[in-house]
Design a protein around this motif. Structure first.
Motif, PDB file in Angstrom:
ATOM      1  N   UNK A 138       0.892  -1.184  -0.115  1.00 34.37           N
ATOM      2  CA  UNK A 138      -0.023  -0.143   0.208  1.00 34.37           C
ATOM      3  C   UNK A 138       0.892   1.313   0.196  1.00 34.37           C
ATOM      4  N   UNK A 139       0.642   2.062  -0.874  1.00 40.37           N
ATOM      5  CA  UNK A 139       1.186   3.509  -1.168  1.00 40.37           C
ATOM      6  C   UNK A 139       0.942   4.364   0.050  1.00 40.37           C
ATOM      7  N   UNK A 140       1.764   5.315   0.518  1.00 40.74           N
ATOM      8  CA  UNK A 140       1.655   6.356   1.272  1.00 40.74           C
ATOM      9  C   UNK A 140       1.256   5.819   2.954  1.00 40.74           C
ATOM     10  N   UNK A 141       1.923   4.812   3.094  1.00 36.94           N
ATOM     11  CA  UNK A 141       1.734   4.620   4.532  1.00 36.94           C
ATOM     12  C   UNK A 141       3.003   3.957   5.160  1.00 36.94           C
ATOM     13  N   UNK A 142       3.123   4.058   6.548  1.00 36.62           N
ATOM     14  CA  UNK A 142       4.213   3.478   7.048  1.00 36.62           C
ATOM     15  C   UNK A 142       4.182   2.921   8.247  1.00 36.62           C
ATOM     16  N   UNK A 143       5.136   1.756   8.680  1.00 37.48           N
ATOM     17  CA  UNK A 143       4.981   0.793   9.702  1.00 37.48           C
ATOM     18  C   UNK A 143       5.601   1.694  11.186  1.00 37.48           C
ATOM     19  N   UNK A 144       4.589   1.786  11.978  1.00 35.44           N
ATOM     20  CA  UNK A 144       5.120   2.207  13.237  1.00 35.44           C
ATOM     21  C   UNK A 144       5.258   1.172  14.083  1.00 35.44           C
ATOM     22  N   UNK A 145       4.774   0.115  14.241  1.00 32.66           N
ATOM     23  CA  UNK A 145       4.929  -1.096  15.310  1.00 32.66           C
ATOM     24  C   UNK A 145       4.718  -2.192  14.604  1.00 32.66           C
ATOM     25  N   UNK A 146       5.668  -3.267  14.943  1.00 32.85           N
ATOM     26  CA  UNK A 146       5.275  -4.775  14.679  1.00 32.85           C
ATOM     27  C   UNK A 146       4.442  -5.317  15.935  1.00 32.85           C
ATOM     28  N   UNK A 147       3.417  -5.937  15.503  1.00 30.84           N
ATOM     29  CA  UNK A 147       2.450  -6.469  16.690  1.00 30.84           C
ATOM     30  C   UNK A 147       2.458  -7.935  16.770  1.00 30.84           C
ATOM     31  N   UNK A 148       2.748  -8.604  15.890  1.00 33.56           N
ATOM     32  CA  UNK A 148       2.855  -9.806  15.996  1.00 33.56           C
ATOM     33  C   UNK A 148       3.454 -10.707  14.855  1.00 33.56           C
ATOM     34  N   UNK A 149       4.330 -11.553  15.015  1.00 35.87           N
ATOM     35  CA  UNK A 149       5.055 -12.363  13.903  1.00 35.87           C
ATOM     36  C   UNK A 149       4.749 -13.845  14.089  1.00 35.87           C
ATOM     37  N   UNK A 150       4.277 -14.656  13.191  1.00 35.03           N
ATOM     38  CA  UNK A 150       3.985 -15.995  13.465  1.00 35.03           C
ATOM     39  C   UNK A 150       5.227 -16.764  13.922  1.00 35.03           C
ATOM     40  N   UNK A 151       5.085 -17.565  15.060  1.00 37.17           N
ATOM     41  CA  UNK A 151       5.956 -18.213  15.172  1.00 37.17           C
ATOM     42  C   UNK A 151       7.064 -17.900  16.151  1.00 37.17           C
ATOM     43  N   UNK A 152       6.923 -16.508  16.574  1.00 35.58           N
ATOM     44  CA  UNK A 152       7.650 -15.868  17.692  1.00 35.58           C
ATOM     45  C   UNK A 152       7.134 -15.602  18.822  1.00 35.58           C
TER      46      UNK A 152
END
Lengths: 152, 346
Positions: A138-152
């Motif tokens: 998606x254009x025009x957005x940025x990630x501010x936090x990683x909430x969940x990663x599968x297997x971690x």
């Protein structure tokens, strides 16, 4: 010829692994995103939880506006389990109680991902959660936090 | 049996049974669905909230001894059947397993009953008060209890549905009898009316408006029939008296030519007692002959025996059929005598 092709494939795999860009196809990652123009900084999981429970959270003198993504049932459940630690009925009830007590606002929910992204871009300091691959596409957005990663 | 199935009571029972089943399935199905979803949501909420609380507690003092103690305590209650944690300490990584032995990694659940293992696995990060991540805790909550509770709810729902249907059928049966009784009475009275027993009053007491109205209409019909039958009887008696006491001979014949009745004057004129002539063909022929002769005398009619020529001997005109009891020229299907007028204007 075959040997050369095999070596090339191994080399490519090694290169990608070293760069950390390769992930198993079924590895899912949930991220919190905001508009590219937004001033929202990186948020901790606890801050995200408080924001989505309707509490007014000011980060760098900006009030963060949460938007709920109801476009995917699995995404919604992952968010509820990994961020707010409540079931859906209890989460709705909690939001309603806070609203009725005047202690917070009910985050608007969007079933349509296009409407969600449009609202994210249009609302100052708004945040929402998406699958990482969707966010990347998606254009025009940025990630501010990683909430969940599968297997971690 | 088929006759009973067509009765009002059976129709009512079957109708109510069908309606009850239809509504029952929809109603109980909806209620059971809501209960099921509520149980599952409560369980999931419990699992998530408990896990969050646990890691919040652990986060205050991240030590493997404390974690071991807490997990052992949780396992004692039986709500959590499987647990493990991976802790990254200064001494290195350590992974500890509790509960049942398992082969391979757990698969985290996000929906009740996912993966079909009767355990709801949840993994939560162990984060200390300063926000540093120290590892992850995986807990397996037992779904069996909820499944058993749901099975119990379904069983009780089935009992309730059966009782509900039985009560409906009972009420429908009683209603059928309640409505059917006055209808049976009405039917009996109608049969009496058909048989001519009109003097008996119709007394059907029912609170159902339609039946009460029907009984009222039937009673009015009975009264009207009774009045008319009385009038008809009186009229018939008057006609009989007129016939009996008429000065002219009057007799009636049926289609076969049998005499059905004749009056006193006929007895006198034809000199035959009523008892001899009534309903006898021979007597009828005799009467016909005598009547023909009398008629011929008075109206110049010439009988053409057998009417073979079908022509009048005197006027050569076509014969006209006539029954002795009918006016001249009246054709009947069974006319055996033919006549012709001999007068000038015939």
């Amino acid at each position: 010829m075959k040997r050369r092709t095999l070596l090339a494939a191994i080399g490519l795999l090694a290169f990608l692994s070293a760069n950390g860009n390769i992930q198993p196809a079924d590895t899912r990652k949930l991220v919190l995103v905001t508009a590219e123009t937004s001033n929202v900084p990186t948020l901790s999981p606890e801050q995200v939880r408080r924001i989505y429970l309707g509490a007014a959270v000011n980060v760098d003198s900006h009030t963060v506006v949460p938007l709920r993504n109801n476009s995917d049932p699995l995404l919604r459940e992952v968010f509820l389990q990994k961020v707010v630690y409540l079931s859906e009925p209890m989460y709705e009830r909690t939001l309603m109680i806070r609203l009725l007590e005047g202690k917070g606002a009910r985050p608007p929910a969007y079933d349509n991902p296009n409407e969600l992204i449009a609202a994210l871009r249009a609302t100052p300091n708004a945040v929402t959660y998406l699958w990482a691959d969707t966010a990347a596409a998606t254009q025009g957005i940025r990630v501010v936090a990683e909430l969940w990663v599968e297997g971690k | 049996m088929p006759r009973f199935l067509h009765s009002l009571t059976a129709r009512l029972v079957l109708g109510v049974l069908m309606l009850g089943l239809l509504l029952g399935v929809a109603l109980f199905g909806s209620v059971l669905y809501l209960i099921t979803e509520d149980y599952k949501a409560q369980f999931i909420n419990h699992v998530r909230a408990q896990s969050h609380l646990l890691v919040a507690l652990v986060g205050q003092d991240v030590r493997s001894e404390k974690l071991d103690s807490m997990i052992s305590d949780i396992l004692l209650t039986g709500q959590v059947v499987d647990a493990d944690y991976a802790l990254e300490t200064a001494q290195g990584g350590r992974r500890t397993f509790f509960g049942r032995p398992r082969s391979g990694e757990i698969r985290e659940d996000f929906f009740f009953g996912e993966h079909g293992d009767n355990i709801y696995y949840i993994a939560v990060p162990i984060v200390s008060a300063d926000g540093a991540r120290h590892g992850a805790l995986s807990l397996g909550f037992d779904e069996t209890y909820v499944n058993e509770r749901l099975a119990q709810v379904y069983r009780r729902g089935a009992y309730l549905a059966a009782a509900y249907t039985a009560v409906l059928v009972l009420i429908a049966g009683m209603l059928g009898v309640y409505i059917g009784r006055p209808l049976k009475h009405l039917r009996q009275v109608s049969r009496d009316i058909v048989k001519g027993r009109l003097k008996r009053n119709l007394s059907v007491s029912s609170n159902i408006t339609e039946i009460a109205d029907l009984a009222g209409d039937l009673e009015r019909m009975r009264i009207e029939l009774f009045r008319r039958s009385e009038e008809i009887a009186a009229t018939a008696e008057r006609h009989r008296a007129i016939l009996e006491h008429a000065a002219e001979a009057i007799l009636t014949l049926n289609e076969e030519g049998h005499i059905e009745s004749f009056n006193v004057a006929a007895e006198r004129i034809f000199a035959t007692p009523k008892t001899r002539s009534s309903a006898r063909p021979s007597a009828a022929s005799s009467w016909r002959r005598r009547s023909a002769a009398a008629s011929n005398r008075t109206e110049n009619r010439v009988p053409v025996p057998g009417c073979r020529s079908r022509r009048c001997a005197a006027t050569a005109k076509a014969c006209r059929c006539c029954c002795p009891s009918a006016p001249f020229g009246t054709a009947t299907t069974r006319c055996t005598l033919r006549w012709c007028r001999t007068s000038a204007n015939a």
